[in-house]
Design an enzyme around this catalytic site. Structure first.
Site, PDB file in Angstrom:
ATOM      1  N   HIS A  36     -11.868  20.627 -22.437  1.00 56.75           N
ATOM      2  CA  HIS A  36     -11.299  21.514 -23.453  1.00 56.75           C
ATOM      3  C   HIS A  36      -9.857  21.083 -23.751  1.00 56.75           C
ATOM      4  CE1 HIS A  36     -11.173  26.068 -24.766  1.00 56.75           C
ATOM      5  NE2 HIS A  36     -11.336  25.264 -25.785  1.00 56.75           N
ATOM      6  N   HIS A  76     -17.511  22.675 -13.538  1.00 56.28           N
ATOM      7  CA  HIS A  76     -16.858  23.795 -14.212  1.00 56.28           C
ATOM      8  C   HIS A  76     -15.422  23.438 -14.601  1.00 56.28           C
ATOM      9  CE1 HIS A  76     -15.990  28.181 -14.812  1.00 56.28           C
ATOM     10  NE2 HIS A  76     -14.778  27.751 -14.562  1.00 56.28           N
ATOM     11  N   GLU A  77     -14.659  23.003 -13.609  1.00 57.14           N
ATOM     12  CA  GLU A  77     -13.254  22.691 -13.887  1.00 57.14           C
ATOM     13  C   GLU A  77     -13.136  21.491 -14.814  1.00 57.14           C
ATOM     14  OE1 GLU A  77     -11.162  24.854 -13.292  1.00 57.14           O
ATOM     15  OE2 GLU A  77     -12.324  26.037 -11.862  1.00 57.14           O
ATOM     16  N   HIS A 122     -13.262  22.683 -18.297  1.00 56.57           N
ATOM     17  CA  HIS A 122     -11.933  23.110 -18.763  1.00 56.57           C
ATOM     18  C   HIS A 122     -11.088  21.882 -19.123  1.00 56.57           C
ATOM     19  CE1 HIS A 122     -12.154  27.363 -17.972  1.00 56.57           C
ATOM     20  NE2 HIS A 122     -12.330  27.234 -16.677  1.00 56.57           N
TER      21      HIS A 122
END
Ligand SMILES: [Zn+2]
Length: 723
Positions: free
Chosen positions: A515, A508-509, A512
């Protein structure tokens, strides 16, 4: 210059010093910055960062350096902005918007390094500066966002935007400036602006205190386990983590369970000691609620009232209306619609599971009614029975090192990125690792920092942050991106093993982080994760999907002793178990999101807001099962109150899940989870695009239509035809 306003991405509980970009006057700001000033010689924060790849020299940075660095940086930024606002030449995009974007470099640098340390490696000195800084930062930004001359220039450009021959990205940047200034009160009269500034300053202080109260409660409590009786039921990995936690607290040789999620949840899942489960559960859910110096109830009442007042001044019926106006969802009704759609089937599933868990209690010959501290323990037994799988047999296959490799491998397959370990780059703690990131053509793209282990100097939760954003305005600037986690470190020579949830958090992180790393825009205000809130969790939640595929697990889930891949039948059962206990997970999350919306939907009048009573009443109204608590009770809900990062926006995770379930289906439909064509569109319109366009436009460019919640319900096993 505004890129720092979205500095944290949370998957769990950390908010921290989010730059609150609202409200005061420039003159007051100058007085305030003097308060921070102390003598400054040999201050590494005042120079351009001189380490390899332009990384700050963490080895030389001391807490005492921050006051003088902030004082100078605020003053320099104020001077720059004043000269932009006072420019005698007619406003142009270049002399106003681009100039603002290029301003505040020293401030951005200082804020980024401070935010990182305040979250990941804090101490008493940093905590004190954090408290001092919050209202000063608030005033500084208010001074800018409420500057009438500056707003006149932006407003003038905005009105003639169609005649300015701007690129699509520039149009968007201009729009974002206009929106930010308007939402901060730039168009209000002087008296209203002054009141807004006071509100913001007060909110900033309250948010910092809220967060520090929770941290103090977490640091101040540990359940010390003494002897084999206390350890009953705990598998080796829980014992090892508890030993490490005890040692960190100076209790070598003992075992300790702390109130951070990564310590509490495994204990609740495995401990056969019902009395101890109750004890730690009560401490965990009472963070911020002890009635003493670290109690958050009065803070919440004041924050809710101030937010409602601010929203009304800006022309909105409630804070929720105000907040949601600048999101993809747009209105509280749209959010409510999604939450309601998911709540009923989630609750139905949870109630059925509760009956099954109560059945297990009875089958053990016991006759107590299932309590919240029993849920995870009996759910683990039910999972073993139903799915023939348990956490303790999976864990040896999930080594931290291999899961990091798996995340890199997925990024390579999808986006052509490669990762090479770099030693000799300055870091803030010995546990931090650094990788250089390159693209398909071997060009440098940035650095990725991984800070994976829990320690007392770190806030709980997991998040992504950055030391530098990508941009092209001042040259080809590459990002420095950070992931912070709280995994329990193994003893000595054993590799660190993760739960499947931990592994998902890592993915998940890292989503990010991608991104940030893949960002390909010109202007900092729309770079990387600086996007609308309910779009921001799409890249992270989507990335989790690859971990949950046999192609990845077969390759990277290998036993830490034998190196054998996870057996096929276990793999099949692990993936089949994904819909297990989704009723409880849905209920605890959706309840938190509904309460968040309700709290901020209140057109709060003068009377004191009683959060205790409100929580009880609101939960009763939605039919919250007695056996489940909210994922975050308001009293320690940092998403909402440690700054207003996710206030009236906790729904964003579910909103993003609608998007990510629908987006991953684009790969599944073609039968190839690494399909190059789909991956390219995903990169262009999601990971690289930052906030360069409206989210609905970006999504439509990727998928040729908007998403529906069907994929989400199916994934959670909550769709009508699921058993
Ligand atoms: Zn996230």
């Amino acid at each position: 210059m505004f890129s720092q306003s979205a500095s944290f991405q949370l998957s769990d509980t950390r908010s921290g010093v989010i730059m609150r970009a609202f409200a005061s006057r420039m003159t007051r700001m100058h007085q305030q910055t003097k308060v921070l000033a102390t003598d400054a010689d040999d201050n590494p924060l005042l120079d351009e960062w001189g380490g390899p790849f332009g990384v700050p020299d963490f080895g030389r940075i001391k807490p005492d350096h921050f006051r003088p660095a902030f004082a100078r940086a605020f003053a320099a930024h104020a001077t720059e902005v004043a000269s932009i606002g006072g420019n005698a030449a007619a406003p142009t995009f270049a002399n106003t918007i681009a100039a603002l974007e290029a301003s505040g470099q020293a401030l951005t640098r200082t804020v980024n390094v401070f935010n990182l340390l305040a979250g990941a490696h804090t101490n008493d000195a940093i905590l004190a500066i954090e408290r001092e800084l919050a209202p000063i930062k608030s005033k500084h930004w208010d001074g800018i966002l409420m500057d009438a001359a500056l707003f006149d220039r932006i407003d003038c450009l905005y009105r003639m935007r169609d005649q300015l021959a701007l690129s699509a990205e520039e149009q968007r940047v201009l729009e974002r400036y206009h929106t930010k200034f308007t939402r901060a009160g730039a168009a209000l009269d002087a008296a209203a602006k002054a009141r807004l500034a006071d509100i913001n300053e007060r909110l900033a202080t309250l948010g910092t205190t809220f967060s520090q109260n929770v941290l103090a409660d977490e640091q101040g409590y540990a359940l010390v386990l003494d002897g084999e009786d206390d350890l009953a039921g705990l598998p080796d990995f829980v014992r090892a983590a508890a030993r490490a936690a005890a040692e960190e607290r100076g209790l070598a040789g003992k075992h300790a369970i702390t109130t951070s999620r990564s310590s509490v949840e495994p204990f609740l899942q495995f401990s056969a000691r019902r009395d101890l489960r109750e004890k730690i559960f009560r401490a965990w859910t009472a963070r911020g609620d002890d009635g003493g110096a670290t109690d958050n109830k009065a803070l919440i009442a004041e924050m809710v009232a101030l937010r409602a007042e601010r929203a009304r001044m800006l022309g909105y019926p409630s804070f929720a209306h105000y907040r949601l106006d600048d999101t993809m969802a747009k209105t509280p009704q749209a959010v409510r619609g999604l939450l309601d759609r998911v709540w009923a089937p989630g609750r139905r599933r949870a109630m059925a599971d509760r009956d099954a868990l109560q059945g297990l209690v009875q089958a053990e010959g016991k006759n107590f009614a299932l309590a919240p501290w029993d849920w995870r323990y009996y759910a683990e037994k039910l999972r073993k029975a139903r799915c023939d799988i348990d956490e303790a047999t999976i864990k040896p296959y999930l080594q931290l090192e291999r899961i990091i490799e798996a995340a890199f491998y997925t990024a390579t397959r999808l986006f052509g990125l490669t990762f090479e370990r770099r030693d000799g780059v300055p870091v803030w703690h010995d546990d931090v690792r650094v990788w250089e990131v390159r693209d398909t053509a071997g060009r440098h793209r940035g650095l990725f920092f991984g800070d994976y282990f829990a320690r007392t100097s770190k806030h709980s939760g997991a998040w992504m942050t950055k030391l530098r954003d990508q941009e092209k305005l001042r040259g080809d600037i590459h990002p420095l991106v950070v992931n912070v986690m709280n995994f329990s470190k193994s003893d000595q020579d054993e590799p660190t093993l993760l739960s499947f949830d931990d592994a998902k958090t890592l993915f998940h992180e890292f989503g990010h982080a991608l991104h940030g790393l893949l960002s390909d825009v010109t202007y900092p205000i729309i770079a990387g994760t600086s996007v609308l809130k309910d779009w921001s969790e799409l890249p992270s939640q989507l990335f989790e999907q690859w971990l949950q595929r046999p192609e990845i697990l077969r390759r990277f889930a290998r036993h830490y002793r034998t190196g054998e891949p996870i057996p096929e039948d276990q793999l099949r059962r692990l993936l089949a178990a994904r819909t297990f206990n989704q009723g409880q997970a849905t209920v605890e999350y959706v309840a938190s999101a509904l309460i968040d919306l309700e709290i901020h939907f209140q057109p709060v009048a003068g009377e004191a807001f009683d959060i205790d009573n409100f929580e009880r009443t609101a939960l009763a109204r939605i039919g919250m099962p007695d056996e489940i608590v909210m994922r975050h009770r308001p009293i320690h809900f940092q998403h909402l109150f440690a700054g207003d990062g996710y206030a009236a926006a906790y729904y964003s995770y579910l909103w993003s899940e609608v998007l990510d379930a629908d987006a991953f289906a684009a790969f599944e439909e073609g039968g190839d989870i690494f399909d190059a064509g789909v991956a390219k569109k995903l990169r262009d319109h999601v990971y690289a695009a930052g906030g360069s366009r409206d989210p609905a436009e970006l999504y439509t460019a990727f998928r040729r239509r908007l998403p529906t919640p069907d994929g989400l319900l199916k994934r959670r096993g909550l769709n009508e035809d699921a058993a």
